[in-house]
Design a protein around this motif. Structure first.
Motif, mmCIF file in Angstrom:
data_model
loop_
_atom_site.group_PDB
_atom_site.id
_atom_site.type_symbol
_atom_site.label_atom_id
_atom_site.label_comp_id
_atom_site.label_asym_id
_atom_site.label_seq_id
_atom_site.Cartn_x
_atom_site.Cartn_y
_atom_site.Cartn_z
ATOM 1 N N LEU A 13 0.254 -1.108 -0.045
ATOM 2 C CA LEU A 13 0.242 -0.244 0.039
ATOM 3 C C LEU A 13 1.289 1.137 0.425
ATOM 4 N N GLY A 14 1.877 1.184 -0.015
ATOM 5 C CA GLY A 14 2.984 2.098 -0.106
ATOM 6 C C GLY A 14 3.877 2.516 1.338
ATOM 7 N N GLY A 15 3.225 1.957 2.455
ATOM 8 C CA GLY A 15 4.144 2.655 3.810
ATOM 9 C C GLY A 15 4.864 1.748 3.940
ATOM 10 N N LEU A 16 5.468 1.995 4.799
ATOM 11 C CA LEU A 16 6.979 1.338 5.680
ATOM 12 C C LEU A 16 7.112 -0.470 6.350
ATOM 13 N N GLY A 17 5.999 -0.298 6.594
ATOM 14 C CA GLY A 17 5.747 -1.552 6.900
ATOM 15 C C GLY A 17 5.688 -2.008 8.539
ATOM 16 N N PHE A 18 6.042 -0.905 9.125
ATOM 17 C CA PHE A 18 6.865 -0.577 10.669
ATOM 18 C C PHE A 18 5.302 0.079 11.634
ATOM 19 N N ARG A 19 5.621 -0.801 12.812
ATOM 20 C CA ARG A 19 4.182 -0.689 13.425
ATOM 21 C C ARG A 19 4.392 -1.264 14.609
ATOM 22 N N SER A 20 5.481 -0.817 15.311
ATOM 23 C CA SER A 20 5.847 -0.739 16.765
ATOM 24 C C SER A 20 6.047 0.013 17.429
ATOM 25 N N PHE A 21 5.321 0.620 17.257
ATOM 26 C CA PHE A 21 4.973 2.165 17.826
ATOM 27 C C PHE A 21 3.494 2.448 17.796
ATOM 28 N N SER A 22 3.690 3.743 19.219
ATOM 29 C CA SER A 22 3.050 3.949 20.061
ATOM 30 C C SER A 22 2.223 5.656 19.477
ATOM 31 N N MET A 23 1.282 5.651 20.257
ATOM 32 C CA MET A 23 0.917 7.610 19.372
ATOM 33 C C MET A 23 0.908 8.387 20.535
ATOM 34 N N ASN A 24 1.744 9.312 20.514
ATOM 35 C CA ASN A 24 0.987 10.359 21.233
ATOM 36 C C ASN A 24 1.841 10.365 22.796
ATOM 37 N N HIS A 25 2.559 9.584 22.923
ATOM 38 C CA HIS A 25 3.764 8.728 23.849
ATOM 39 C C HIS A 25 4.465 10.222 24.514
ATOM 40 N N ARG A 26 3.550 9.612 26.033
ATOM 41 C CA ARG A 26 3.784 11.114 26.730
ATOM 42 C C ARG A 26 5.473 10.200 27.568
ATOM 43 N N ILE A 27 6.591 11.772 27.314
ATOM 44 C CA ILE A 27 7.772 10.821 27.867
ATOM 45 C C ILE A 27 7.971 12.292 29.319
ATOM 46 N N THR A 28 8.348 12.032 30.329
ATOM 47 C CA THR A 28 7.957 12.707 31.457
ATOM 48 C C THR A 28 9.765 13.257 31.919
ATOM 49 N N THR A 29 9.952 14.462 31.998
ATOM 50 C CA THR A 29 11.208 15.372 32.140
ATOM 51 C C THR A 29 12.422 14.473 33.352
ATOM 52 N N PRO A 30 13.246 14.043 32.569
ATOM 53 C CA PRO A 30 13.320 13.428 33.942
ATOM 54 C C PRO A 30 14.516 14.868 35.005
ATOM 55 N N ASP A 31 15.077 14.614 36.129
ATOM 56 C CA ASP A 31 15.144 15.646 37.334
ATOM 57 C C ASP A 31 16.413 16.000 36.674
ATOM 58 N N ARG A 32 17.718 15.440 36.245
ATOM 59 C CA ARG A 32 18.766 16.429 35.484
ATOM 60 C C ARG A 32 18.244 16.917 34.413
ATOM 61 N N LEU A 33 17.332 16.657 34.211
ATOM 62 C CA LEU A 33 17.001 18.050 32.867
ATOM 63 C C LEU A 33 16.577 19.171 33.654
ATOM 64 N N LYS A 34 15.509 19.131 34.573
ATOM 65 C CA LYS A 34 15.119 19.967 34.910
ATOM 66 C C LYS A 34 15.058 21.569 35.064
#
Length: 383
Positions: free
Chosen positions: A252-273
């Protein structure tokens, strides 16, 4: 002909994209979390609403009707209750029911010029109505509360899961995948342009569970195949377009890659705050295994403040060892630019790159498909 009738197939799909229906469905979905405001048996449009719009109920629907009280393993009787041995059908002229249905659909915002006859569903072939007023489909099984929601007194419609499986009988494969992303996402496209944001109506897992309960339903095989390319959580049509360029199969023209999630949330680690005021980021498409993601950056991100915020986000993600590739509307507007960007994404996710002319043609057809509404809106704006 008996009431209630069950709206299905393309007519139900049109109903799901009508503004009045969406407004009421979103309210109903929100009220599920507030038990005192939620009545599972209440139709989306009440008899009082119909009266306010000068719509008269058919004669046998003048009494209050409980539309959805039947358990999932019980049939729906003509009144909308679980069927009992004492039920007696009361027939009404099909053209009279059709007039009533058209009035309800128009009240909910459906453009009745978008179809020639409304689609309705019955349980078995011998239940089909021999009337030119309807296109009558046979479910070949009992219609239960697992299949329907109440729309108005005397009118039911198949729910999102059932409509998705039915759509597999008349939609193209790409249309079905796109529809699935929408159902499992936080938005709904409007019939004639734009989209409405809302909490998701269902999830990919719920659609799969419905298919598991109804494996013999017509369209189930194609629906299951489409579900393999669908993910939860898209928040806009262009996020879905981005995901489809990645998740759709190569034919169908896609990459055929499906091992992903959408709008995945990542919390800022303390070391970068100490370096940012951003407490968390959400990545449109994220692969945990590859610590990499893809974002769609639309024209709404063009303002300076937004650009600065996005730059901070990318900088922070880089410090966390997360590589993000950004796609823009410029990429989607140009076949070669998008092809090169998707090659970079394929390398990021460890996918094989395909430079064959056949694949590039399929990829461009997919690009044209996912941007067809966006391009139409752009053209309309320019005019």
């Amino acid at each position: 002909m008996d009431l209630p009738i069950v709206v299905s197939h393309k007519t139900c799909w049109l109903l799901q994209h009508a503004p009045g229906y969406l407004e009421r469905r979103i309210t109903q979905n929100t009220n599920r979390t507030v038990p005192e405001n939620y009545d599972a048996d209440a139709p989306l449009i009440s008899a009082d609403d119909l009266a306010a719009n000068h719509i008269a109920l058919p004669p046998c629907a003048t009494a209050p009707v409980n539309q959805t009280a039947a358990p999932a393993n019980q049939a729906i009787a003509p009144t909308g209750r679980a069927a009992t041995s004492t039920d007696r059908a009361t027939a009404i002229m099909p053209r009279e029911i059709c007039r009533y249905l058209y009035a309800v659909l128009k009240t909910l915002g459906v453009n009745t010029n978008d179809f020639t006859k409304p689609d309705v569903l019955v349980a078995f072939a011998h239940d089909r109505v021999r009337s030119r007023s309807f296109i009558c489909h046979a479910r070949k099984a009992l219609i239960t509360s697992d299949d329907i929601i109440a729309i108005a007194p005397g009118i039911l419609a198949v729910n999102e899961a059932a409509c998705f499986v039915q759509a597999a009988t008349w939609m193209s494969e790409l249309e079905l995948v796109e529809y699935g992303f929408e159902l499992c996402g936080a938005y709904a496209t409007l019939a004639h342009g734009g989209y409405e944001e809302h909490d998701p109506f269902c999830t990919r897992e719920e659609l799969m569970a419905y298919l598991d309960r109804h494996p013999g339903m017509r369209g189930a095989k194609r629906a299951r195949q489409a579900l393999s390319m669908i993910r939860n959580g898209s928040r806009s049509p262009m996020e879905s377009a981005t995901a489809m360029m990645i998740s759709c199969s190569r034919r169908l023209g896609g990459l055929g890659f499906r091992s992903f999630s959408m709008n995945h949330r990542i919390t800022t680690p303390d070391r970068l705050k100490t370096m940012t005021n951003i407490s968390y980021v959400e990545i449109d498409i994220f692969s945990e295994r590859h610590r990499a993601g893809v974002e769609y950056d639309g024209s709404e991100h063009g303002k300076d403040a937004r650009r600065a915020h996005d730059a901070d986000r990318l900088s922070m993600l880089g410090r966390m060892g997360i590589h993000v590739i950004v796609l823009t509307n410029i990429h989607f507007a140009n076949q070669l630019k998008l092809h090169r960007a998707l090659n970079a994404i394929a390398k990021l996710f460890g996918c094989a790159q395909d430079e064959s002319a056949e694949f590039q043609r399929a990829q461009n057809e997919l690009r044209r498909f996912v941007t067809r509404r966006w391009c139409a809106q752009e053209d309309a704006t320019e005019q």
